[in-house]
Design a protein around this motif. Structure first.
Motif, PDB file in Angstrom:
ATOM      1  N   PHE A  98       7.384  26.886 -12.747  1.00  0.00           N
ATOM      2  CA  PHE A  98       7.525  25.448 -12.526  1.00  0.00           C
ATOM      3  C   PHE A  98       6.169  24.750 -12.385  1.00  0.00           C
ATOM      4  O   PHE A  98       6.100  23.528 -12.351  1.00  0.00           O
ATOM      5  N   ASP A  99       5.081  25.538 -12.314  1.00  0.00           N
ATOM      6  CA  ASP A  99       3.750  24.949 -12.236  1.00  0.00           C
ATOM      7  C   ASP A  99       3.268  24.572 -13.631  1.00  0.00           C
ATOM      8  O   ASP A  99       3.633  25.212 -14.636  1.00  0.00           O
ATOM      9  N   ALA A 100       2.430  23.531 -13.700  1.00  0.00           N
ATOM     10  CA  ALA A 100       1.846  23.126 -14.978  1.00  0.00           C
ATOM     11  C   ALA A 100       0.973  24.261 -15.517  1.00  0.00           C
ATOM     12  O   ALA A 100       0.395  25.041 -14.754  1.00  0.00           O
ATOM     13  N   PHE A 104      20.496  13.601 -10.013  1.00  0.00           N
ATOM     14  CA  PHE A 104      20.711  12.581 -11.029  1.00  0.00           C
ATOM     15  C   PHE A 104      20.923  13.191 -12.411  1.00  0.00           C
ATOM     16  O   PHE A 104      21.691  12.663 -13.219  1.00  0.00           O
ATOM     17  N   HIS A 105      20.243  14.297 -12.691  1.00  0.00           N
ATOM     18  CA  HIS A 105      20.459  14.991 -13.960  1.00  0.00           C
ATOM     19  C   HIS A 105      21.899  15.496 -14.042  1.00  0.00           C
ATOM     20  O   HIS A 105      22.532  15.427 -15.103  1.00  0.00           O
ATOM     21  N   SER A 107       5.811  10.769  -8.089  1.00  0.00           N
ATOM     22  CA  SER A 107       6.480  12.065  -8.163  1.00  0.00           C
ATOM     23  C   SER A 107       7.665  12.151  -7.205  1.00  0.00           C
ATOM     24  O   SER A 107       7.555  11.802  -6.024  1.00  0.00           O
ATOM     25  N   LEU A 108       8.809  12.590  -7.745  1.00  0.00           N
ATOM     26  CA  LEU A 108      10.018  12.759  -6.949  1.00  0.00           C
ATOM     27  C   LEU A 108      10.280  14.237  -6.728  1.00  0.00           C
ATOM     28  O   LEU A 108       9.814  15.088  -7.491  1.00  0.00           O
ATOM     29  N   SER A 109      11.063  14.556  -5.729  1.00  0.00           N
ATOM     30  CA  SER A 109      11.403  15.959  -5.467  1.00  0.00           C
ATOM     31  C   SER A 109      12.310  16.482  -6.567  1.00  0.00           C
ATOM     32  O   SER A 109      13.112  15.737  -7.151  1.00  0.00           O
ATOM     33  N   SER A 110      12.185  17.762  -6.851  1.00  0.00           N
ATOM     34  CA  SER A 110      12.996  18.376  -7.902  1.00  0.00           C
ATOM     35  C   SER A 110      14.480  18.326  -7.558  1.00  0.00           C
ATOM     36  O   SER A 110      15.333  18.191  -8.444  1.00  0.00           O
ATOM     37  N   ARG A 111      14.811  18.409  -6.273  1.00  0.00           N
ATOM     38  CA  ARG A 111      16.216  18.346  -5.862  1.00  0.00           C
ATOM     39  C   ARG A 111      16.830  16.991  -6.161  1.00  0.00           C
ATOM     40  O   ARG A 111      17.967  16.902  -6.648  1.00  0.00           O
ATOM     41  N   SER A 161      13.832   9.230 -14.387  1.00  0.00           N
ATOM     42  CA  SER A 161      12.650   9.815 -15.025  1.00  0.00           C
ATOM     43  C   SER A 161      11.488   8.833 -15.027  1.00  0.00           C
ATOM     44  O   SER A 161      10.323   9.227 -14.845  1.00  0.00           O
ATOM     45  N   PHE A 162      11.781   7.544 -15.218  1.00  0.00           N
ATOM     46  CA  PHE A 162      10.726   6.540 -15.209  1.00  0.00           C
ATOM     47  C   PHE A 162      10.125   6.419 -13.807  1.00  0.00           C
ATOM     48  O   PHE A 162       8.904   6.295 -13.653  1.00  0.00           O
ATOM     49  N   ILE A 163      10.985   6.470 -12.803  1.00  0.00           N
ATOM     50  CA  ILE A 163      10.485   6.436 -11.421  1.00  0.00           C
ATOM     51  C   ILE A 163       9.597   7.657 -11.173  1.00  0.00           C
ATOM     52  O   ILE A 163       8.535   7.562 -10.540  1.00  0.00           O
TER      53      ILE A 163
END
Length: 328
Positions: free
Chosen positions: A256-258, A105-106, A96-100, A89-91
């Protein structure tokens, strides 16, 4: 002053100094939150203040060396899951990382969480996939709701205080330090965040980190008491998240959009209510619900029906009235 109180003073001061050091690092490497048209703030602010939660666990782990835990729970398993979800999450806060990738990791972190609360042994096998979905959903709900000064810090503080009361007065389900350390981390974080102009924001590392910790505590409590009613400690965030998703689906928006459709966003942006007042209201409402859950001895299904229906009705009424006044 005995060691019991001295320990917590030392931890609070240590976490305070840790955040001050982090601020210097964040300033140097530009770990900042730049406001955009969907933001609820207008100043550039340091991001990632939620690193105080994994730091709190490290302090907790050290305390176990000098004073072994009062339970047989393997806190290192929990710590591994917490650090995994906080690091990724910190990274993601930095770049920004891909949701996949985040989901992988989740999944690993939640697996460790379920192993920690002994879910794989106690619960029927068919319930495990559902538990993964619900747990990851709650984690993301916490993340969605962290949008204004103080809201998640205060909300978490009220839940941790309630869990500490339950542990001390109702049903002992874990070592009290396992609740007090994140509680102290929340107080320290709020010192910098619960302001008109926040010094830092929690970031994904904080919202997902404290959500992970609270879910672990709730899991231990539910399994200890064999009562599902304790999940109502997440009523306010849960109701708002679900109803907002339903609203966005009706409007055919990408969930999933802000966006700015949460009630707290409307209150902060359109009504211009002070963020701190909104955050206090959310925390106070959840504390009231927690008090009812602790005090009432009715069947869990009855508590669920009364509390969930009442919260939904209150939320819908406020939001409809607000939108009519604003003509949204």
């Amino acid at each position: 002053m005995n060691w019991f109180y001295l320990e917590y003073i030392i931890v609070a001061v240590g976490l305070f100094l840790f955040l001050l050091i982090y601020f210097r690092i964040a300033e140097k490497f530009k770990i900042i939150d730049v406001p955009n048209h969907r933001s609820q703030h207008f100043e550039i602010t340091l991001r990632g203040g939620g690193v105080v939660y994994p730091a709190a666990f490290l302090f907790f782990a050290v305390s176990l060396i000098f004073n072994p835990p009062s339970t047989a729970q393997n806190f290192l398993i929990f710590g591994a899951g917490l650090l995994i979800i906080c690091i990724i999450s910190f990274i993601d806060d930095i770049r920004s990382l891909s949701s996949r990738l985040r989901l992988v990791f989740h999944f690993i972190a939640v697996s460790l969480l379920l192993y920690f609360v002994n879910a794989f042994v106690i619960l029927p096998y068919w319930s495990i996939p559902l538990l993964f979905i619900v747990t990851i959903g709650v984690l993301n709900s916490y993340n969605f709701m962290d949008g204004i000064n103080g809201i998640t810090g205060l909300y978490s503080l009220m839940n941790l205080a309630s869990l500490l009361f339950v542990n001390e007065k109702v049903a002992h389900f874990t070592d009290s330090r396992f609740i007090i350390y994140p509680l102290l981390a929340s107080v320290v974080f709020l010192f910098f965040n619960f302001r008109k102009k926040a010094r830092c924001f929690m970031g994904d590392v904080g919202s997902l980190g404290i959500a992970f910790w609270i879910l672990a505590l709730l899991g231990l409590l539910i399994i200890k008491t064999e009562e599902i009613k304790w999940i109502l400690f997440l009523t306010v965030y849960g109701v708002e998240t679900v109803l907002t998703i339903i609203e966005r689906l009706k409007l055919k928006e990408n969930i999933f959009d802000a966006h700015r459709r949460h009630l707290y966003q409307l209150l902060a942006n359109e009504k211009k209510i002070d963020h701190r007042l909104i955050s206090l209201s959310y925390a106070a409402l959840q504390l009231l619900i927690n008090s009812l859950v602790i005090k009432l001895t009715a069947e869990s299904w009855f508590l669920f029906a009364v509390i969930i229906i009442s919260t939904i009705a209150t939320y819908v009424l406020i939001k409809i009235t607000l939108k009519e006044n604003l003509r949204l």
